[in-house]
Design an enzyme around this catalytic site. Structure first.
Site, PDB file in Angstrom:
ATOM      1  N   ARG A 113      65.069 -42.774  33.355  1.00  0.00           N
ATOM      2  CA  ARG A 113      64.175 -43.321  34.375  1.00  0.00           C
ATOM      3  C   ARG A 113      63.134 -44.191  33.686  1.00  0.00           C
ATOM      4  O   ARG A 113      63.007 -44.165  32.462  1.00  0.00           O
ATOM      5  CB  ARG A 113      63.523 -42.225  35.200  1.00  0.00           C
ATOM      6  CG  ARG A 113      62.679 -41.259  34.394  1.00  0.00           C
ATOM      7  CD  ARG A 113      61.950 -40.299  35.321  1.00  0.00           C
ATOM      8  NE  ARG A 113      61.435 -39.146  34.613  1.00  0.00           N
ATOM      9  CZ  ARG A 113      60.704 -38.202  35.179  1.00  0.00           C
ATOM     10  NH1 ARG A 113      60.405 -38.259  36.455  1.00  0.00           N
ATOM     11  NH2 ARG A 113      60.274 -37.186  34.480  1.00  0.00           N
ATOM     12  N   ASN A 151      55.525 -43.730  39.920  1.00  0.00           N
ATOM     13  CA  ASN A 151      55.364 -42.354  39.462  1.00  0.00           C
ATOM     14  C   ASN A 151      54.934 -42.361  38.002  1.00  0.00           C
ATOM     15  O   ASN A 151      55.610 -42.958  37.167  1.00  0.00           O
ATOM     16  CB  ASN A 151      56.682 -41.580  39.580  1.00  0.00           C
ATOM     17  CG  ASN A 151      56.497 -40.096  39.345  1.00  0.00           C
ATOM     18  OD1 ASN A 151      55.838 -39.424  40.133  1.00  0.00           O
ATOM     19  ND2 ASN A 151      57.042 -39.582  38.260  1.00  0.00           N
ATOM     20  N   GLU A 152      53.807 -41.735  37.735  1.00  0.00           N
ATOM     21  CA  GLU A 152      53.315 -41.643  36.357  1.00  0.00           C
ATOM     22  C   GLU A 152      53.547 -42.975  35.630  1.00  0.00           C
ATOM     23  O   GLU A 152      54.211 -43.024  34.585  1.00  0.00           O
ATOM     24  CB  GLU A 152      53.978 -40.483  35.618  1.00  0.00           C
ATOM     25  CG  GLU A 152      53.590 -39.140  36.196  1.00  0.00           C
ATOM     26  CD  GLU A 152      54.124 -37.945  35.414  1.00  0.00           C
ATOM     27  OE1 GLU A 152      55.074 -38.119  34.628  1.00  0.00           O
ATOM     28  OE2 GLU A 152      53.582 -36.849  35.580  1.00  0.00           O
ATOM     29  N   GLU A 308      50.869 -32.835  40.918  1.00  0.00           N
ATOM     30  CA  GLU A 308      52.025 -32.085  40.416  1.00  0.00           C
ATOM     31  C   GLU A 308      51.555 -31.035  39.428  1.00  0.00           C
ATOM     32  O   GLU A 308      50.700 -31.317  38.591  1.00  0.00           O
ATOM     33  CB  GLU A 308      52.976 -32.993  39.615  1.00  0.00           C
ATOM     34  CG  GLU A 308      53.757 -33.992  40.395  1.00  0.00           C
ATOM     35  CD  GLU A 308      54.670 -34.802  39.460  1.00  0.00           C
ATOM     36  OE1 GLU A 308      55.043 -34.296  38.379  1.00  0.00           O
ATOM     37  OE2 GLU A 308      54.984 -35.940  39.816  1.00  0.00           O
ATOM     38  N   TRP A 316      61.286 -29.645  29.982  1.00  0.00           N
ATOM     39  CA  TRP A 316      61.268 -30.701  28.965  1.00  0.00           C
ATOM     40  C   TRP A 316      60.551 -30.316  27.685  1.00  0.00           C
ATOM     41  O   TRP A 316      60.418 -31.135  26.791  1.00  0.00           O
ATOM     42  CB  TRP A 316      60.648 -31.979  29.546  1.00  0.00           C
ATOM     43  CG  TRP A 316      59.430 -31.744  30.397  1.00  0.00           C
ATOM     44  CD1 TRP A 316      59.408 -31.618  31.763  1.00  0.00           C
ATOM     45  CD2 TRP A 316      58.070 -31.603  29.967  1.00  0.00           C
ATOM     46  NE1 TRP A 316      58.130 -31.400  32.201  1.00  0.00           N
ATOM     47  CE2 TRP A 316      57.285 -31.390  31.127  1.00  0.00           C
ATOM     48  CE3 TRP A 316      57.445 -31.627  28.723  1.00  0.00           C
ATOM     49  CZ2 TRP A 316      55.902 -31.204  31.073  1.00  0.00           C
ATOM     50  CZ3 TRP A 316      56.063 -31.446  28.674  1.00  0.00           C
ATOM     51  CH2 TRP A 316      55.319 -31.234  29.833  1.00  0.00           C
ATOM     52  N   GLU A 356      66.596 -32.371  35.352  1.00  0.00           N
ATOM     53  CA  GLU A 356      65.536 -31.373  35.500  1.00  0.00           C
ATOM     54  C   GLU A 356      65.997 -30.168  36.318  1.00  0.00           C
ATOM     55  O   GLU A 356      65.191 -29.538  36.992  1.00  0.00           O
ATOM     56  CB  GLU A 356      64.293 -32.042  36.085  1.00  0.00           C
ATOM     57  CG  GLU A 356      63.792 -33.119  35.137  1.00  0.00           C
ATOM     58  CD  GLU A 356      62.399 -33.631  35.439  1.00  0.00           C
ATOM     59  OE1 GLU A 356      61.600 -33.728  34.491  1.00  0.00           O
ATOM     60  OE2 GLU A 356      62.121 -33.951  36.599  1.00  0.00           O
ATOM     61  N   LYS A 357      67.292 -29.846  36.222  1.00  0.00           N
ATOM     62  CA  LYS A 357      67.808 -28.751  37.053  1.00  0.00           C
ATOM     63  C   LYS A 357      67.284 -27.385  36.621  1.00  0.00           C
ATOM     64  O   LYS A 357      67.360 -26.429  37.371  1.00  0.00           O
ATOM     65  CB  LYS A 357      69.336 -28.763  37.103  1.00  0.00           C
ATOM     66  CG  LYS A 357      70.042 -28.656  35.774  1.00  0.00           C
ATOM     67  CD  LYS A 357      71.548 -28.715  36.003  1.00  0.00           C
ATOM     68  CE  LYS A 357      72.316 -28.791  34.707  1.00  0.00           C
ATOM     69  NZ  LYS A 357      72.147 -30.097  34.033  1.00  0.00           N
ATOM     70  N   HIS A 359      64.097 -27.009  35.873  1.00  0.00           N
ATOM     71  CA  HIS A 359      62.652 -27.029  36.165  1.00  0.00           C
ATOM     72  C   HIS A 359      62.387 -26.144  37.369  1.00  0.00           C
ATOM     73  O   HIS A 359      63.104 -26.197  38.357  1.00  0.00           O
ATOM     74  CB  HIS A 359      62.234 -28.473  36.467  1.00  0.00           C
ATOM     75  CG  HIS A 359      60.760 -28.722  36.386  1.00  0.00           C
ATOM     76  ND1 HIS A 359      59.869 -28.198  37.301  1.00  0.00           N
ATOM     77  CD2 HIS A 359      60.027 -29.447  35.512  1.00  0.00           C
ATOM     78  CE1 HIS A 359      58.646 -28.607  36.979  1.00  0.00           C
ATOM     79  NE2 HIS A 359      58.716 -29.360  35.891  1.00  0.00           N
TER      80      HIS A 359
HETATM   81  C1  GLA Z   1      56.478 -35.406  35.719  1.00  0.00           C
HETATM   82  C2  GLA Z   1      57.178 -36.274  36.750  1.00  0.00           C
HETATM   83  C3  GLA Z   1      58.080 -35.517  37.666  1.00  0.00           C
HETATM   84  C4  GLA Z   1      58.828 -34.441  36.925  1.00  0.00           C
HETATM   85  C5  GLA Z   1      57.866 -33.551  36.221  1.00  0.00           C
HETATM   86  C6  GLA Z   1      58.549 -32.422  35.491  1.00  0.00           C
HETATM   87  O1  GLA Z   1      55.250 -34.984  36.108  1.00  0.00           O
HETATM   88  O2  GLA Z   1      56.267 -37.020  37.532  1.00  0.00           O
HETATM   89  O3  GLA Z   1      58.973 -36.436  38.249  1.00  0.00           O
HETATM   90  O4  GLA Z   1      59.686 -35.038  36.001  1.00  0.00           O
HETATM   91  O5  GLA Z   1      57.172 -34.309  35.257  1.00  0.00           O
HETATM   92  O6  GLA Z   1      57.650 -31.587  34.836  1.00  0.00           O
END
Ligand code: GLA
Length: 667
Positions: A113, A151-152, A308, A316, A356-357, A359
């Site tokens: 990504r 996102n971030e 979040e 991760w 991220e399955k 997570h």
């Molecule tokens: C980040 C991302 C999310 C996800 C989380 C996992 O904060 O914004 O999409 O990947 O990490 O911890």
């Protein structure tokens, strides 16, 4: 959340919701579970560009229409993403030039990504196109209360060294310096014969035979942060033009190394922060507190959104440690204790596939007969009782100056030692105040200090004259300051301030440095209070200050290691060495005492690990007590504990691991 998300009453509760990973029967089940948990907001569509536009110009919005309609019908509001966080595979195939490039010239591939260069014109063109389509399509949707841009941003791709970045960097430099003469002066290009005679000669600091020019490196980092901010702004402006009354934000990572969020803060309608526990850190809750305080600082003290965090393990880190029973609720309420008006998670339902399955999520793979789900429902109940906490704020006597630029500058290029890193001194100073129950406001180097009683200045390597003058005035007028080594050394161009170190602070610190004496790896030096120091010592000379401790051995026996200078009406303490955490705490406590700063409540017993904050506002006073320790805490308090939903009549005993939020009676 009052002004921010008018329609969402009370504390915002929810998660990233990715229905595109699930069938419609699961969507229906999700809505029922969200109702059970008390979810009132979900972030939708963050990674959905490829679902919405699987081929260039071919759109599939119907599934998103249905999701939003169903959420609206269920009374759940939506923070809708503009879907630009990850461009679809067709984009990278058509426009490989938009893929990011590393300093060594290698180009990253798609397949994960954020595989785009923040300065790419073609990425911008397509990102703004999809943003406009989404904004126009959903502008009037009843579920829509907020926009989630990307996102971030820059989380994984802030530094791109490609030719597009080079062109954008040149433009940025032209705006900053105007002329090449100015740039040459600022970068000190007379050193190593680096004088530039044409703008076209300027490149990102790509991999070179040896150390690059430090100001070049620093400006590239500034540019890169600004380039990420620029693409955010462009996307935001497209949205604003369509829905001027709906707040727009993007989720930031307050402690991220590549972005200067002081520059971002004014550009978002609400600060929305992500935080994940560092599982290897047994005191990760203190790092959580610091990060939350950075978020509150970015929000200029106003409430902010926790966008979040995780219900349990992430996926991760090298070892992804699950949260203990009660830990998630403690973490969540810690953020609220430090000014968050929302508690949100990544993500709603644990994915069955993808990177991220493993997570954690609000709905785990195990389903509802699980610790995580039960706590999710319990937390929803607690948050529903905290509605009056919304819009209240914290008060602090202590400010901590936090500088992303000093971190960049200290941790890039060549310095007296590799062992001096930026957060290394931020953390123990912060920790000492946290342990004493003292709330700290994290502020930028440009912040006004009036109103505080004490300022903490860890490793403020880059010190502008204006910042130094503000601290000087603050102390002169009766404030107290603690400054650590490697502060006040260089100006914003990384030129050493004239004369002996620390040039920007020497006069009011009452000391000057004849020579740095960094220590060998692992070397320890004793102080006359029997503590040990490592990493850093300096041949300190006194000029008005008095020694607090001196070295007993090592390269500088008899030389002061910590000093105190009564300056004007105030006092400034200087730590010329890397004290142990306990010694740092002793000094901070001594300084707090001199400054007359006390925790917000009287303790009967104050075991270590008790976190205390107070939020105050028109709706009342709320005392947050979070017991991270292993002993019961006994506290004097009166009011109603909104967590246990019981009256507190003077004395509260808080068991290890438990949280109380006491709505206090008016005095
Ligand atoms: C980040 C991302 C999310 C996800 C989380 C996992 O904060 O914004 O999409 O990947 O990490 O911890």
């Amino acid at each position: 959340m009052g002004g921010m998300l008018d329609k969402v009453a009370g504390v915002v509760y929810g998660a990233d919701y990715n229905p595109e990973q699930w069938d419609r029967a699961t969507w229906a089940a999700d809505l029922e579970l969200m109702r059970q948990a008390g979810v009132n907001l979900v972030n939708v569509g963050i990674f959905s560009w490829a679902e919405l536009e699987p081929c260039l110009g071919e759109y599939r919005f119907e599934w998103l229409d249905d999701v939003l309609d169903a959420l609206a019908a269920a009374g759940i509001f939506v923070n809708l993403a503009n879907a630009t966080a990850t461009p679809p595979p067709w984009f990278s195939t058509c426009y490989p030039e938009a893929l990011p490039v590393l300093a060594d010239g290698s180009r990253l591939w798609p397949g994960a990504r954020q595989a785009f260069c923040p300065s790419s014109p073609v990425y911008r063109e397509h990102a703004l196109r999809i943003t406009r389509l989404i904004a126009e399509r959903y502008a009037e949707h009843p579920a829509l209360v907020m926009w989630h841009v990307s996102n971030e941003i820059g989380g994984r791709n802030a530094l791109c060294y490609c030719d597009e970045s080079a062109a954008a960097f040149r433009k940025w430099l032209e705006v900053r310096y105007g002329t090449l003469d100015e740039l040459n002066r600022a970068w000190g290009t007379t050193f190593w014969g680096q004088r530039y005679s044409e703008w076209t000669q300027l490149l990102p600091p790509r991999r070179a035979p040896t150390f690059g020019n430090p100001t070049h490196d620093l400006d590239f980092r500034r540019f890169s942060s600004d380039a990420c901010l620029d693409i955010y702004r462009a996307e935001r402006d497209v949205i604003r033009a369509v829905t001027p009354d709906i707040p727009v934000t993007t989720n930031i990572i307050p402690n991220h190394r590549d972005l200067d969020y002081w520059r971002w803060a004014p550009e978002v309608d609400v600060i929305a922060a992500d935080h994940y526990l560092k599982a290897h850190d047994p005191e990760a809750h203190i790092e959580l507190a610091l990060t939350a305080d950075v978020a509150r600082g970015l929000a200029a003290g106003e409430p902010w959104m926790l966008m979040e965090h995780s219900t349990s393990a992430v996926n991760w880190q090298p070892r992804n440690i699950a949260k203990q029973p009660g830990e998630m609720i403690r973490n969540s309420l810690q953020h609220v204790a430090r000014g968050a008006d929302s508690v949100m998670f990544f993500q709603w339902r644990a994915s069955r596939f993808g990177a991220e399955k493993y997570h954690s999520a609000m709905v785990p793979h195990a389903g509802t007969d699980s610790k995580v789900w039960k706590e999710v429902v319990e937390l929803g109940g607690i948050l529903s009782r905290l509605h009056d906490v919304v819009e209240t704020t914290l008060e602090a006597d202590v400010a901590l100056i936090f500088d992303y630029e000093s971190r960049w500058a200290l941790e890039t290029g060549s310095h007296p030692t590799v062992d001096v890193t930026y957060l290394d001194r931020v953390a123990p100073l912060y920790r000492a105040t946290w342990d004493s129950g003292i709330t700290v406001d994290v502020v930028s180097p440009d912040a006004e200090l009036t109103g505080y009683k004490m300022v903490l200045v860890p490793s403020l390597y880059i010190t502008r004259e204006s910042t130094a003058a503000r601290i000087d005035q603050f102390v002169t007028a009766g404030g107290h300051a603690i400054v650590t080594y490697m502060s006040g050394i260089v100006d914003e161009y990384l030129h050493i301030h004239p004369g002996p170190h620390p040039g920007a602070m020497r006069d009011w610190l009452g000391v000057w440095v004849e020579e740095f004496f960094p220590l060998r790896a692992g070397e320890q030096v004793g102080l006359d209070d029997d503590s040990q120091v490592e990493v850093w010592t300096e041949m300190l000379r006194l000029d008005g200050a008095t020694p607090v401790t001196t070295y007993k051995d090592g390269p500088l026996p008899g030389v002061p290691a910590v000093t105190r200078h009564d300056h004007g009406e105030g006092t400034v303490w200087y730590m010329a060495t890397r004290l142990e955490d306990d010694a740092t705490a002793r000094l901070v406590n001594q300084a707090l005492k001199v400054a007359g700063i006390k925790p917000p409540i009287p303790m009967v017993t104050a075991p270590s690990g008790l976190e205390v904050t107070r939020r105050r506002g028109d709706s009342g006073c709320f005392l947050f007590l979070i017991n991270h320790g292993s002993e019961t805490a006994h506290v004097l308090a009166k009011g109603h504990d909104l967590v246990a939903d019981t009256a507190i009549n003077g004395r509260l005993s808080l068991l290890p691991g438990r949280v109380a939020v006491i709505q206090e009676e008016a005095p």
